[in-house]
Design a protein around this motif. Structure first.
Motif, PDB file in Angstrom:
ATOM      1  N   TRP A 252      -3.327  34.497   8.450  1.00  0.00           N
ATOM      2  CA  TRP A 252      -4.310  35.501   8.029  1.00  0.00           C
ATOM      3  C   TRP A 252      -4.552  35.378   6.522  1.00  0.00           C
ATOM      4  O   TRP A 252      -3.643  35.546   5.720  1.00  0.00           O
ATOM      5  N   ARG A 253      -5.788  35.055   6.173  1.00  0.00           N
ATOM      6  CA  ARG A 253      -6.181  35.016   4.769  1.00  0.00           C
ATOM      7  C   ARG A 253      -7.667  35.270   4.690  1.00  0.00           C
ATOM      8  O   ARG A 253      -8.451  34.649   5.412  1.00  0.00           O
ATOM      9  N   THR A 254      -8.067  36.157   3.793  1.00  0.00           N
ATOM     10  CA  THR A 254      -9.455  36.595   3.755  1.00  0.00           C
ATOM     11  C   THR A 254     -10.324  35.768   2.815  1.00  0.00           C
ATOM     12  O   THR A 254     -11.549  35.857   2.881  1.00  0.00           O
ATOM     13  N   TYR A 255      -9.727  34.978   1.935  1.00  0.00           N
ATOM     14  CA  TYR A 255     -10.518  34.236   0.966  1.00  0.00           C
ATOM     15  C   TYR A 255     -11.395  33.209   1.680  1.00  0.00           C
ATOM     16  O   TYR A 255     -10.926  32.470   2.550  1.00  0.00           O
TER      17      TYR A 255
ATOM     18  N   PRO B 119     -15.496  26.641  -0.735  1.00  0.00           N
ATOM     19  CA  PRO B 119     -15.533  25.491   0.174  1.00  0.00           C
ATOM     20  C   PRO B 119     -15.243  24.206  -0.600  1.00  0.00           C
ATOM     21  O   PRO B 119     -15.609  24.077  -1.769  1.00  0.00           O
ATOM     22  N   LEU B 120     -14.598  23.246   0.053  1.00  0.00           N
ATOM     23  CA  LEU B 120     -14.102  22.078  -0.656  1.00  0.00           C
ATOM     24  C   LEU B 120     -14.494  20.769   0.016  1.00  0.00           C
ATOM     25  O   LEU B 120     -14.537  20.677   1.247  1.00  0.00           O
ATOM     26  N   THR B 121     -14.777  19.772  -0.808  1.00  0.00           N
ATOM     27  CA  THR B 121     -14.878  18.379  -0.374  1.00  0.00           C
ATOM     28  C   THR B 121     -13.959  17.571  -1.283  1.00  0.00           C
ATOM     29  O   THR B 121     -13.389  18.097  -2.254  1.00  0.00           O
ATOM     30  N   GLU B 122     -13.839  16.273  -0.997  1.00  0.00           N
ATOM     31  CA  GLU B 122     -12.997  15.421  -1.839  1.00  0.00           C
ATOM     32  C   GLU B 122     -13.539  15.306  -3.261  1.00  0.00           C
ATOM     33  O   GLU B 122     -12.808  14.878  -4.170  1.00  0.00           O
TER      34      GLU B 122
ATOM     35  N   ARG C 141       0.846  -1.193   0.000  1.00  0.00           N
ATOM     36  CA  ARG C 141       0.000   0.000   0.000  1.00  0.00           C
ATOM     37  C   ARG C 141       0.879   1.239   0.000  1.00  0.00           C
ATOM     38  O   ARG C 141       1.944   1.261   0.631  1.00  0.00           O
ATOM     39  N   TYR C 142       0.415   2.289  -0.686  1.00  0.00           N
ATOM     40  CA  TYR C 142       1.185   3.533  -0.787  1.00  0.00           C
ATOM     41  C   TYR C 142       0.321   4.688  -0.281  1.00  0.00           C
ATOM     42  O   TYR C 142      -0.759   4.947  -0.816  1.00  0.00           O
ATOM     43  N   VAL C 143       0.778   5.347   0.765  1.00  0.00           N
ATOM     44  CA  VAL C 143       0.081   6.503   1.331  1.00  0.00           C
ATOM     45  C   VAL C 143       0.871   7.749   0.952  1.00  0.00           C
ATOM     46  O   VAL C 143       2.033   7.892   1.334  1.00  0.00           O
ATOM     47  N   MET C 144       0.246   8.643   0.197  1.00  0.00           N
ATOM     48  CA  MET C 144       0.919   9.870  -0.220  1.00  0.00           C
ATOM     49  C   MET C 144       0.373  11.064   0.542  1.00  0.00           C
ATOM     50  O   MET C 144      -0.840  11.246   0.652  1.00  0.00           O
ATOM     51  N   ILE C 145       1.273  11.893   1.054  1.00  0.00           N
ATOM     52  CA  ILE C 145       0.885  13.135   1.712  1.00  0.00           C
ATOM     53  C   ILE C 145       0.772  14.219   0.652  1.00  0.00           C
ATOM     54  O   ILE C 145       1.778  14.667   0.092  1.00  0.00           O
ATOM     55  N   SER C 146      -0.443  14.628   0.356  1.00  0.00           N
ATOM     56  CA  SER C 146      -0.702  15.656  -0.645  1.00  0.00           C
ATOM     57  C   SER C 146      -1.067  16.960   0.076  1.00  0.00           C
ATOM     58  O   SER C 146      -0.517  17.269   1.133  1.00  0.00           O
ATOM     59  N   THR C 147      -2.007  17.710  -0.450  1.00  0.00           N
ATOM     60  CA  THR C 147      -2.342  19.022   0.091  1.00  0.00           C
ATOM     61  C   THR C 147      -3.678  19.491  -0.464  1.00  0.00           C
ATOM     62  O   THR C 147      -4.088  19.079  -1.565  1.00  0.00           O
ATOM     63  N   VAL C 148      -4.364  20.371   0.269  1.00  0.00           N
ATOM     64  CA  VAL C 148      -5.589  20.974  -0.251  1.00  0.00           C
ATOM     65  C   VAL C 148      -5.311  21.891  -1.434  1.00  0.00           C
ATOM     66  O   VAL C 148      -6.233  22.274  -2.166  1.00  0.00           O
ATOM     67  N   SER C 149      -4.040  22.233  -1.659  1.00  0.00           N
ATOM     68  CA  SER C 149      -3.690  23.093  -2.795  1.00  0.00           C
ATOM     69  C   SER C 149      -3.907  22.418  -4.142  1.00  0.00           C
ATOM     70  O   SER C 149      -3.802  23.078  -5.183  1.00  0.00           O
ATOM     71  N   VAL C 150      -4.216  21.116  -4.149  1.00  0.00           N
ATOM     72  CA  VAL C 150      -4.484  20.449  -5.431  1.00  0.00           C
ATOM     73  C   VAL C 150      -5.851  20.834  -5.988  1.00  0.00           C
ATOM     74  O   VAL C 150      -6.124  20.595  -7.168  1.00  0.00           O
ATOM     75  N   TYR C 151      -6.715  21.439  -5.188  1.00  0.00           N
ATOM     76  CA  TYR C 151      -8.061  21.765  -5.656  1.00  0.00           C
ATOM     77  C   TYR C 151      -8.059  23.039  -6.500  1.00  0.00           C
ATOM     78  O   TYR C 151      -7.415  24.031  -6.144  1.00  0.00           O
ATOM     79  N   GLU C 152      -8.818  23.005  -7.587  1.00  0.00           N
ATOM     80  CA  GLU C 152      -8.958  24.195  -8.435  1.00  0.00           C
ATOM     81  C   GLU C 152      -9.526  25.369  -7.644  1.00  0.00           C
ATOM     82  O   GLU C 152      -9.168  26.519  -7.883  1.00  0.00           O
ATOM     83  N   GLY C 153     -10.418  25.084  -6.695  1.00  0.00           N
ATOM     84  CA  GLY C 153     -11.121  26.147  -6.002  1.00  0.00           C
ATOM     85  C   GLY C 153     -10.455  26.678  -4.756  1.00  0.00           C
ATOM     86  O   GLY C 153     -10.959  27.648  -4.160  1.00  0.00           O
ATOM     87  N   TRP C 154      -9.345  26.091  -4.327  1.00  0.00           N
ATOM     88  CA  TRP C 154      -8.713  26.578  -3.100  1.00  0.00           C
ATOM     89  C   TRP C 154      -7.880  27.821  -3.393  1.00  0.00           C
ATOM     90  O   TRP C 154      -7.166  27.847  -4.372  1.00  0.00           O
TER      91      TRP C 154
ATOM     92  N   GLY D 212      -1.117  31.507  -9.323  1.00  0.00           N
ATOM     93  CA  GLY D 212      -2.141  32.542  -9.289  1.00  0.00           C
ATOM     94  C   GLY D 212      -2.211  33.143  -7.901  1.00  0.00           C
ATOM     95  O   GLY D 212      -1.746  32.554  -6.932  1.00  0.00           O
ATOM     96  N   ASP D 213      -2.791  34.323  -7.789  1.00  0.00           N
ATOM     97  CA  ASP D 213      -2.908  34.962  -6.472  1.00  0.00           C
ATOM     98  C   ASP D 213      -4.253  35.675  -6.379  1.00  0.00           C
ATOM     99  O   ASP D 213      -4.396  36.802  -6.847  1.00  0.00           O
ATOM    100  N   PRO D 214      -5.259  35.020  -5.765  1.00  0.00           N
ATOM    101  CA  PRO D 214      -5.214  33.661  -5.217  1.00  0.00           C
ATOM    102  C   PRO D 214      -5.445  32.640  -6.316  1.00  0.00           C
ATOM    103  O   PRO D 214      -5.684  33.004  -7.467  1.00  0.00           O
ATOM    104  N   GLY D 215      -5.395  31.393  -5.958  1.00  0.00           N
ATOM    105  CA  GLY D 215      -5.713  30.371  -6.927  1.00  0.00           C
ATOM    106  C   GLY D 215      -4.622  29.343  -7.062  1.00  0.00           C
ATOM    107  O   GLY D 215      -3.837  29.114  -6.141  1.00  0.00           O
ATOM    108  N   PRO D 216      -4.539  28.698  -8.217  1.00  0.00           N
ATOM    109  CA  PRO D 216      -3.601  27.597  -8.400  1.00  0.00           C
ATOM    110  C   PRO D 216      -2.157  28.017  -8.181  1.00  0.00           C
ATOM    111  O   PRO D 216      -1.787  29.192  -8.321  1.00  0.00           O
ATOM    112  N   SER D 217      -1.324  27.031  -7.856  1.00  0.00           N
ATOM    113  CA  SER D 217       0.105  27.265  -7.665  1.00  0.00           C
ATOM    114  C   SER D 217       0.876  26.113  -8.282  1.00  0.00           C
ATOM    115  O   SER D 217       0.344  25.007  -8.452  1.00  0.00           O
ATOM    116  N   THR D 218       2.125  26.353  -8.625  1.00  0.00           N
ATOM    117  CA  THR D 218       2.951  25.262  -9.139  1.00  0.00           C
ATOM    118  C   THR D 218       3.073  24.153  -8.091  1.00  0.00           C
ATOM    119  O   THR D 218       3.161  22.972  -8.440  1.00  0.00           O
ATOM    120  N   TYR D 219       3.046  24.535  -6.823  1.00  0.00           N
ATOM    121  CA  TYR D 219       3.058  23.541  -5.746  1.00  0.00           C
ATOM    122  C   TYR D 219       1.825  22.643  -5.835  1.00  0.00           C
ATOM    123  O   TYR D 219       1.924  21.411  -5.757  1.00  0.00           O
TER     124      TYR D 219
END
Length: 346
Positions: free
Chosen positions: A272-275, A110-113, A93-106, A132-139
């Motif tokens: 601190w983030r207002t989005y 509001p986000l769900t899986e 089994r492979y468990v990968m630590i990802s991030t909420v930054s993978v979502y288009e909307g973050w 983007g600022d805010p929005g997607p990132s290369t990360y």
């Protein structure tokens, strides 16, 4: 059971290793072994090498088999694809630590899986996509590509993707919570942004680690991993209590005015983030699967204890956060004058 931890010395990787050892796993760690990152935990087998070095990864495979691997080093998709392919024959089994930054909307929505994820090929090179600022990132694009690299190699039945939000706790190297604790310990008048009632949902590193090890034992799927929620006011109060500070907190409610003074969200004042989507990540699925998170004030208190009694080591990312004392007091002075003029004119 045998667990392989890729990246085991800093923060989350360290917590995963310690949690697995405490749970009775036989742990093999893979790390570069840089002196500033600390010693190897007692009781582990350590194989040294670089994630991008396939010869080193081949040595890992030769030391298998493993019941599971937890990957804390997945950032560049083609590297993760190569690592996953090398380990797949000897890893159940492979468990990968990802991030909420993978979502288009973050961090906007509001986000769900089930929310849309950024598109990135599993063999993409470094820094894919755009910022983007805010929005997607290369990360975020890179992590999305790494997720695909893992799932195309192990399949959905043998892979687990964890998408944490902000992680805090002992051994944090990004410096968000340590910055606030040291600032609170210094005392005086402290600048805070927005409303003390703003909801936030950081998660303790130890809780993420425990859930990762829980999933390594046989839980597949994709899971957001966030805290139950607190407020920014309660967070700063916990920092004040932990440090024994007599600091006075001044809330600057006009956040656009504060931004106009050159204070950057997320880094100028950590957390601190207002989005609106920043702290609106649903982790119900993870809780139903076994995630348990502790109150934020426990995280704050334990981190302060580590900072003052442990042996914190400086990370290469240290010093990127916060505003200087002089800048903070200058902004507060201008704010007070502005408020006095506004009230005087009413």
């Amino acid at each position: 059971m045998r667990l392989l931890v890729l990246g085991s010395s800093w923060f989350l990787g360290r917590a995963v290793t310690e949690t697995a050892l405490a749970a009775g796993w036989e742990v093999t760690t893979f790390r570069r072994g840089r002196p500033e990152s600390g010693d190897d935990p007692h009781g582990v087998t350590t194989i040294r090498g670089d994630y991008a070095d396939l010869d080193a990864v081949a040595r890992l495979a030769a030391a298998g088999p493993y019941d599971a691997a937890v990957d804390n080093l997945a950032y560049t998709p083609r590297e993760t694809l190569a690592v996953a392919r090398t380990l797949e024959p000897v890893t159940a089994r492979y468990v990968m630590i990802s991030t909420v930054s993978v979502y288009e909307g973050w961090p906007i929505k509001p986000l769900t899986e089930d929310s849309a994820v950024l598109e990135c090929e599993p063999d993409a090179g470094p820094n894919p996509g755009y910022d983007g600022d805010p929005g997607p990132s290369t990360y975020g694009f890179g992590k999305a590509g790494c997720e695909r690299a893992v799932t195309v190699t192990f399949g959905s039945d043998r892979s687990t993707i964890l998408r944490p939000g902000v992680i805090l706790g002992p051994h944090e190297y990004v410096g968000r919570l340590p910055w606030w604790l040291w600032r609170m310990e210094r005392g005086g008048e402290i600048l805070a942004a927005g409303s003390p009632d703003r909801l936030i949902q950081p998660v303790d590193v130890r809780d993420v680690a425990e859930f990762a090890v829980h999933c390594a034992a046989g839980r597949s799927g994709v899971f957001n991993v966030t805290g139950t929620g607190s407020t920014m006011g309660a967070f700063l109060s916990a920092c004040r209590e932990a440090t024994g500070s007599d600091a006075a907190i001044t809330w600057i409610t006009d956040e656009q005015w504060l931004a106009d003074q050159g204070v950057r969200q997320w880094t100028g004042l950590p957390l601190w983030r207002t989005y609106p989507g920043t702290w609106a990540v649903d982790s119900t699925r993870a809780r139903q699967a076994g995630l348990v998170t502790r109150p934020l004030h426990h995280t704050v208190a334990d981190t302060w204890e580590w900072l003052t009694t442990g042996k914190p080591v400086e990370h290469e990312r240290a010093g990127e956060l916060g505003i200087s004392p002089d800048r903070e007091q200058a902004i507060l002075g201008v704010w007070r004058a502005r408020e006095a003029d506004r009230c005087g004119g009413e």
